[in-house]
Design an enzyme around this catalytic site. Structure first.
Site, mmCIF file in Angstrom:
data_model
loop_
_atom_site.group_PDB
_atom_site.id
_atom_site.type_symbol
_atom_site.label_atom_id
_atom_site.label_comp_id
_atom_site.label_asym_id
_atom_site.label_seq_id
_atom_site.Cartn_x
_atom_site.Cartn_y
_atom_site.Cartn_z
ATOM 1 C CB CYS A 145 -0.114 -8.962 -15.001
ATOM 2 S SG CYS A 145 -0.761 -7.845 -13.651
ATOM 3 C CG ASP A 194 6.959 11.109 2.544
ATOM 4 O OD1 ASP A 194 6.686 12.197 1.717
ATOM 5 O OD2 ASP A 194 8.030 10.704 2.587
ATOM 6 C CG HIS A 242 4.608 -7.841 -15.230
ATOM 7 N ND1 HIS A 242 3.688 -7.147 -15.763
ATOM 8 C CD2 HIS A 242 4.140 -8.098 -13.643
ATOM 9 C CE1 HIS A 242 2.729 -6.817 -14.926
ATOM 10 N NE2 HIS A 242 3.121 -7.275 -13.860
ATOM 11 C CE LYS A 279 13.373 -0.475 -4.442
ATOM 12 N NZ LYS A 279 13.289 0.059 -2.706
ATOM 13 C CD GLU A 293 -5.873 -7.787 -13.717
ATOM 14 O OE1 GLU A 293 -4.607 -8.258 -13.543
ATOM 15 O OE2 GLU A 293 -6.409 -7.709 -12.454
#
Lengths: 129, 382, 348
Positions: C112, C28, C234, C239, C80
């Protein structure tokens, strides 16, 4: 392409290095040993301008095996602002975006890979400005 | 310097010759030419081929063909100048007889393009490997760049390009050796699958197998033979920058212009004296540029000149009565001599339904790459 | 004064929307977008990789630094997705820039945070007077397995920073690194896609290290969140960085300029460096900026920068991040995206 050939062309492919005839001022890309304009054998090192103009263009729809997954891709003859002509891809654009006279700039991209295990071949391409 | 004549010619059918090998097709064409000439031996041989190494993995075809033709140990040499390999080979045969080194020379051309190689890649090796091919350009691509610039500068239309293919396909219907013996319409050409915009697959010569051979002797020697011979009146060759982009004007094929000029000069004739011409229409735009460079029409007028029918069989200057590379087929190394075979048959009056009336002087123009090399020959009846 | 003398970024023009990926896998889109706070992500063109992105970002950095590339004494590419398993990305980049042969080169990999790792070492070398200029790049064409949560975020782009002592635009005031062995996310040699520990990537991995590094550098330097004009964390999704910043006491306004993830996605090694570059595009002289990266495995590098007056002279000498993010986008459908990312099994 064997690695020795690939490495030898790096100054041109990676940095757009060219030669300017010391006698008549004609630019050569790639550099040559003899000036096709005046026969002189002395040159200064120079570079292509980073921007240029499309003189003609096409979309390649049937490509050699190394380029097959990239079709269709645009190829143009571009004249750099300092008057050197090159054949080069014009990327990140749609076929209808291309026009004779449009400005492009040179960028650094991957041309093709020699399969999954061979060397990766880089060089110049262009994008519309 | 001795005058030189073509005394015999032969070719295979052009097309997808799945049942025949590279050596088979060359030998077939050579035997036809030798038989046609009625000679009992060959002093020397030149074989034009662009890249049998890439197409079928075979180089050193000079010795191979002499061996399989049963004429070894005569001297033989392979000649390469991309798609005008055999046109250039003819020039060497001409020189060898003219200079008196040999009396009977076999000149042939061959290519086997359908045996599984990447033909697009193999053909592209005739362009600048480091500065054109590396960027992903193909031969249709290079001619498409010429076409786009020609259209932009001279107003040449898509229809005019298509008119070249329509005419050549029509001529091809009358040539039993042609790969395609069918008509195409303007609409079919223009709406066909794009290969490199604006050129479609029907603007493009096909991938072909085939061979063609001629036998050359001195004109004096030819008189002893009981066959109709055709005299070589002129020969011209020239080169241009290998990379299309390095030319001052990409719509001008300077090598074609200069090779034509040299041949006209040697022959002592002018473009309007030509009765029939076989030219290198590897793509429709090429024929338009070539008829301009050879002086059949003004620079920039090749499109309308074709559209008006001037180059048709019954036109002012019939161009490619054989069907040209487009319809007859384009086994690259064989094309130059196949053009000579057609012009010789036209001048002998042997061209059947596609015979150009009263053809006395004929021209062949064979080109390498995107115009990096070109060779022109002029022939006349004896 | 040691700091950044030039910076530049590069983002590919191609994009795919979260909806398009969600639709492909029967998810969804509304809840995915809300959960990850992502709208779309960058996708590399078929002719782009970590090396080409690094070259273009570095060229932009050179335009702003206005130095001779031959004076670059060290060049590090953190990623990476280095195109070669063995053979450096950095040598290609250095050759393309004209920085060869008198240069020290290394490729970094630390999930990262390989980009800030390159920055950390580049800064150290300049500070130690071992080189005049050092170029650090964080760039990636990130991998995410088809149908995995990472596929919504893994994107492409990168940023380059030239460190030096003359012509500084952002002085490095302090650094801190916080590292433990935490197997939250990994990719084995030869594997095409990374694996991750799901929710284990959150609290014990991302938050522990980001907060650990940030708190330590604040303690060490004596600065409080309110002293900073901006903060960049980062961005594995939309969120996490906002939550981390809030827990540390930063406001949304401080984070907003560098919070580019909703439109860019997670460019892995290029993520926090590119958020930082976007912040430099708008920062004013004397502004303080906190940058905290995170790399799975796991660790965080923290930097405190102080802007100088020179930023106003160089900002406009190369394209700004906002323009790369918002202009000239070309949207792909999932099929094109799968082809561009090499996710389709082809014959050799």
């Amino acid at each position: 392409m064997p690695s020795p050939t690939y490495r030898r062309e790096m100054p041109q492919r990676y940095r757009l290095e060219a030669a300017k005839c010391k006698k008549c001022g004609k630019l050569f890309f790639p550099p040559r040993l003899v000036c096709a304009g005046c026969g002189s054998k002395e040159f200064d090192k120079t570079k292509l301008s980073e921007t240029g103009t499309i003189l003609s263009h096409t979309m390649i729809r049937v490509a050699p095996a190394d380029f097959a997954t990239q079709v269709p891709y645009a190829i143009a003859i571009v004249e750099s602002d300092n008057g050197v002509r090159v054949t080069t891809q014009v990327v990140d654009c749609k076929p209808e975006d291309l026009e004779i006279g449009k400005k492009v700039k040179f960028i650094f991209r991957k041309l093709y890979e020699e399969g999954h295990t061979g060397i990766i071949c880089y060089g110049y391409k262009t994008v519309l400005v | 310097m001795r005058e030189v004549a073509v005394v015999g010619c032969g070719m295979t059918k052009f097309g997808e010759l799945w049942e025949k090998s590279l050596r088979d097709i060359f030998v077939e064409a050579a035997l036809k030419a030798i038989d046609d000439a009625g000679v009992d031996h060959i002093d020397s041989m030149y074989v034009g081929a662009m890249t049998p190494g890439l197409f079928v993995g075979q180089e050193h075809i000079s010795a191979l063909m002499a061996d399989y033709l049963g004429i070894a140990p005569i001297p033989a040499m392979r000649v390469e100048s991309a798609c005008c390999s055999s046109g250039m080979a003819l020039r060497l045969g001409l020189f060898e007889i003219s200079s008196g080194y040999s009396d009977i020379v076999l000149v042939g051309g061959v290519e086997k393009m359908n045996d599984g190689a990447d033909a697009t890649y193999a053909l592209a090796t005739a362009a600048d490997q480091e500065y054109e091919v590396y960027q992903g350009v193909t031969f249709p691509g290079l001619y498409a760049l010429i076409a786009r610039a020609h259209m932009h500068r001279y107003g040449t239309t898509r229809e005019q390009l298509a008119a070249v293919s329509v005419k050549n396909h029509h001529n091809g219907t009358m040539n039993p050796n042609a790969q395609f013996q069918r008509e195409v319409t303007l609409e079919q050409v223009m709406n066909a699958t794009l290969v490199a915009d604006p050129l479609t697959v029907l603007d493009s010569s096909p991938v072909s197998d085939g061979a063609a051979c001629v036998v050359l002797t001195s004109v004096d020697f030819a008189k002893q033979l009981k066959v109709p011979s055709v005299k070589i009146l002129g020969s011209g060759a020239a080169t241009d920058t290998l990379a299309l982009h390095n030319r001052e004007d990409i719509t001008t094929l300077k090598a074609v212009k200069l090779s034509g000029k040299a041949a006209y000069k040697m022959a002592g004739i002018k473009p309007s004296d030509i009765d029939v011409a076989e030219v290198h229409d590897c793509f429709s735009i090429a024929e338009i540029c070539i008829i301009e460079e050879l002086g059949f029409t003004e620079k920039g007028k090749g499109g309308p000149f074709t559209e008006q029918g001037n180059t048709a069989l019954e036109g002012k200057i019939p161009v490619n009565p054989s069907g040209g590379l487009k319809s007859k087929g384009h086994p690259v190394g064989a094309t130059g001599i196949a053009q000579v075979v057609e012009v010789v048959e036209q001048l002998r009056g042997n061209a059947g339904k596609r015979q150009v009336k009263n053809a006395k002087i004929g021209l062949t123009q064979n080109m390498g790459g995107s115009g990096g090399s070109s060779v022109v020959h002029i022939f006349t009846t004896t | 004064m040691v700091g950044i003398v030039g910076y530049g970024s590069y983002l590919p023009r191609y994009r795919i929307k979260v909806e398009e990926i969600a639709h492909q896998w029967g998810r969804d889109p509304v809840t995915v977008k809300r959960g990850l706070m992502l709208n779309e992500k960058t996708v590399p063109g078929m002719d782009e990789d970590t090396i080409t992105i690094s070259v273009e970002a570095a060229k932009n950095a050179l335009k702003r630094a206005n130095i001779d590339p031959a004076e670059i004494g060290a060049l590090y590419v953190g990623s990476e997705s280095h195109p070669y398993a063995v053979k450096p990305s950095g040598t290609v980049v250095a050759e393309a820039l004209g920085a060869v042969p008198n240069v020290h080169i290394a490729d970094y990999e630390f999930a990262c945070k390989a980009g800030t790792e390159a920055m950390f070492v580049a800064y150290g070398l300049v500070k130690a007077d071992l080189v005049k200029y050092a170029l650090a790049i964080g760039a990636d064409t990130s991998q995410g397995a088809p149908g995995d949560a990472l596929e919504f975020s893994a994107s492409a782009g990168g940023s380059a920073f030239i460190f030096g002592k003359e012509g500084v635009i952002a002085e490095v005031l302090d650094t801190f690194s916080y590292t433990t062995d935490t197997p939250d996310f990994w990719r084995r040699e030869g594997a095409f896609y990374p694996l991750h520990g799901g929710r284990f990537t959150g609290e014990p991995a991302y938050f522990k290290h980001i907060l650990g590094a940030a708190k330590a550098i604040l303690d060490k330097s004596g600065y409080k969140p309110a002293d900073f004009a901006y903060a960049v964390f980062h961005m594995p999704n939309g969120k996490f960085p906002l939550t981390a910043g809030k827990r540390l006491g930063f406001t949304k306004a401080q984070m907003e300029p560098g919070w580019i993830v909703p439109l860019m996605g997670n460019t892995y090694s290029g993520s926090s460096p590119t958020g930082f570059a976007a912040t430099l595009d708008i920062a004013k002289p004397d502004d303080l900026i906190l940058l905290v990266s995170f790399g799975s495995g796991a660790g965080s590098d923290a930097f405190i920068f102080k802007m100088t007056k020179r930023i106003d002279d160089v900002r406009d000498k190369a394209e700004k991040l906002k323009s790369m993010l918002e202009n000239n986008r070309i949207y792909l459908d999932y099929g094109q995206y799968a082809k561009y990312r090499g996710k389709i099994i082809m014959n050799e």
